[in-house]
Motif scaffolding. Structure first.
Motif, PDB file in Angstrom:
ATOM      1  N   PHE A  84     -13.296  91.926  26.668  1.00 22.13           N
ATOM      2  CA  PHE A  84     -14.207  91.232  25.752  1.00 22.13           C
ATOM      3  C   PHE A  84     -15.390  90.635  26.515  1.00 22.13           C
ATOM      4  O   PHE A  84     -16.535  90.716  26.055  1.00 22.13           O
ATOM      5  CB  PHE A  84     -13.471  90.136  24.984  1.00 22.13           C
ATOM      6  CG  PHE A  84     -12.796  90.615  23.732  1.00 22.13           C
ATOM      7  CD1 PHE A  84     -13.518  90.792  22.560  1.00 22.13           C
ATOM      8  CD2 PHE A  84     -11.434  90.889  23.718  1.00 22.13           C
ATOM      9  CE1 PHE A  84     -12.908  91.234  21.399  1.00 22.13           C
ATOM     10  CE2 PHE A  84     -10.811  91.335  22.566  1.00 22.13           C
ATOM     11  CZ  PHE A  84     -11.544  91.511  21.403  1.00 22.13           C
ATOM     12  N   SER A  88     -19.360  91.701  25.924  1.00 19.98           N
ATOM     13  CA  SER A  88     -20.328  90.707  25.443  1.00 19.98           C
ATOM     14  C   SER A  88     -21.709  90.904  26.065  1.00 19.98           C
ATOM     15  O   SER A  88     -22.704  90.419  25.524  1.00 19.98           O
ATOM     16  CB  SER A  88     -19.817  89.295  25.730  1.00 19.98           C
ATOM     17  OG  SER A  88     -19.815  89.004  27.114  1.00 19.98           O
ATOM     18  N   LEU A 114     -12.342  83.875  22.979  1.00 20.86           N
ATOM     19  CA  LEU A 114     -13.036  84.867  22.161  1.00 20.86           C
ATOM     20  C   LEU A 114     -14.397  84.340  21.721  1.00 20.86           C
ATOM     21  O   LEU A 114     -15.408  85.062  21.790  1.00 20.86           O
ATOM     22  CB  LEU A 114     -12.183  85.230  20.943  1.00 20.86           C
ATOM     23  CG  LEU A 114     -10.964  86.110  21.211  1.00 20.86           C
ATOM     24  CD1 LEU A 114     -10.034  86.106  20.001  1.00 20.86           C
ATOM     25  CD2 LEU A 114     -11.390  87.538  21.545  1.00 20.86           C
ATOM     26  N   CYS A 117     -16.869  84.513  24.366  1.00 21.71           N
ATOM     27  CA  CYS A 117     -17.316  85.884  24.649  1.00 21.71           C
ATOM     28  C   CYS A 117     -18.297  86.414  23.596  1.00 21.71           C
ATOM     29  O   CYS A 117     -18.699  87.571  23.663  1.00 21.71           O
ATOM     30  CB  CYS A 117     -16.122  86.821  24.730  1.00 21.71           C
ATOM     31  SG  CYS A 117     -15.077  86.584  26.176  1.00 21.71           S
ATOM     32  N   VAL A 119     -17.680  86.465  20.209  1.00 17.52           N
ATOM     33  CA  VAL A 119     -17.035  86.796  18.936  1.00 17.52           C
ATOM     34  C   VAL A 119     -17.270  85.634  17.978  1.00 17.52           C
ATOM     35  O   VAL A 119     -17.093  84.471  18.343  1.00 17.52           O
ATOM     36  CB  VAL A 119     -15.527  87.042  19.139  1.00 17.52           C
ATOM     37  CG1 VAL A 119     -14.835  87.280  17.794  1.00 17.52           C
ATOM     38  CG2 VAL A 119     -15.305  88.220  20.076  1.00 17.52           C
TER      39      VAL A 119
END
Length: 335
Positions: A84, A88, A114, A117, A119
């Motif tokens: 992840f 990114s 997350l 990153c 998300v």
């Protein structure tokens, strides 16, 4: 170097959405997704995270703007947060959204990372708010762990959408409870018809099948439903419940074929590219990936695969038998 031409399929649909299954393994055994005693792939057959990075980066360079990480359960793969973090780097450089679909079991551990990153929203598969039913549906899952994960996601700043598979005789009686809970918690909600994927060791698809036309009619008995013109290029069709203001999606691969605007393809953890969830046509991207350090042959293989994308699938329950059934499990292609 000139930027590669965007991916366009034979029906003039731009392919801008890639779903990537990073593992076929899961810590649940949901009755509509996999058998209780699954034979998982040998780890040696899986693409490494570095290879998945290279494949996804190639797709982004060819016009993919949305990347959804799936499984199995993607968060059980060792080292997945490094993947992840690496993905990114494409946000704002061609990639507009990095997201994932999860069963929620590991969100308590990873939600903040997350978010860090890039998300911003996650889909959580959750079909019931009843702990006993949850254990029955997932076989191995614990509902409190998932609810804690959803709270952790919200606290980290992630938008949560619940994906609820409509299961006849299982969660019919929870329709209004789930709807109200999502409204109260501020979560989006999408209902999905169960799809004929894989041999489930005795689970009967026809017994499970609850058409969303019936589900929607039941909602309309209590709420005022307003159809929304919103289209994401995906399968969902949306309504607004006027009494709560919430948006609800319906994914109806059986009662309404949604293929006309399909903008997606699916990459498995072994490097197979499926151009349609409901067809068996596939392309091997692992071979050109591993045979060449130059990405040009890989791009050619991707273009050749997109040129074979079919117009639609053939799922059908109308004959009291399961038409268009796929032999592979849902976990193989990530839903």
């Amino acid at each position: 170097m000139p930027h590669p031409a965007p991916l366009i399929d034979p029906f003039a649909r731009p392919i801008s959405y890639l779903r990537v299954s990073v593992t076929d393994r899961c810590d649940f055994r949901c009755v509509y997704c996999m058998a209780e005693h699954m034979q998982f792939l040998p780890k040696a057959e899986l693409l490494t995270l570095e290879e998945l990075d290279r494949l996804c980066s190639t797709f982004v360079g060819m016009g993919v703007q949305k990347l959804r990480i799936t499984g199995g359960e993607p968060l059980v793969r060792r080292g997945i947060m490094g993947f992840f973090r690496n993905m990114s780097r494409h946000l704002g450089n061609g990639l507009e959204e990095l997201t994932l679909t999860t069963n929620g079991s590991q969100l308590g551990r990873f939600a903040q990372e997350l978010f860090d990153c890039g998300v911003r929203r996650v889909n959580v598969s959750l079909d019931t708010l009843d702990a006993g039913k949850f254990a029955q549906i997932t076989r191995w899952g614990r509902l409190p762990q998932v609810l804690d994960g959803i709270r952790a996601a919200r606290d980290a700043g992630l938008r949560v959408k619940l994906n609820v598979v409509a299961l006849k005789g299982v969660n019919e009686d929870e329709l209004f409870d789930i709807t109200r809970w999502c409204a109260d918690e501020g979560h989006d909600l999408t209902f999905i018809e169960v799809m004929p994927m894989g041999d489930l060791g005795g689970e009967d698809r026809l017994d499970q099948y609850w058409p969303l036309s019936d589900l929607r009619a039941r909602l309309a008995e209590r709420y005022t439903l307003t159809d929304l013109p919103e289209r994401t290029g995906g399968p969902a069709r949306y309504v607004r419940l006027e009494e709560t203001g919430q948006k609800i999606g319906f994914i109806t691969p059986l009662t309404h074929n949604f293929c006309e605007s399909c903008n997606r393809v699916r990459l498995t953890c072994t490097g197979e590219l499926f151009m349609c969830l409901g067809q068996e046509d596939r392309a091997d991207l692992r071979a050109p990936l591993r045979a060449h350090s130059d990405d040009a042959p890989l791009r050619d293989a991707i273009r050749n695969a997109i040129a074979l994308k079919p117009k639609g699938h053939d799922f059908d329950y109308s004959r009291q038998s399961v038409g268009g059934q796929m032999t592979r499990h849902m976990s193989h292609t990530g839903g």
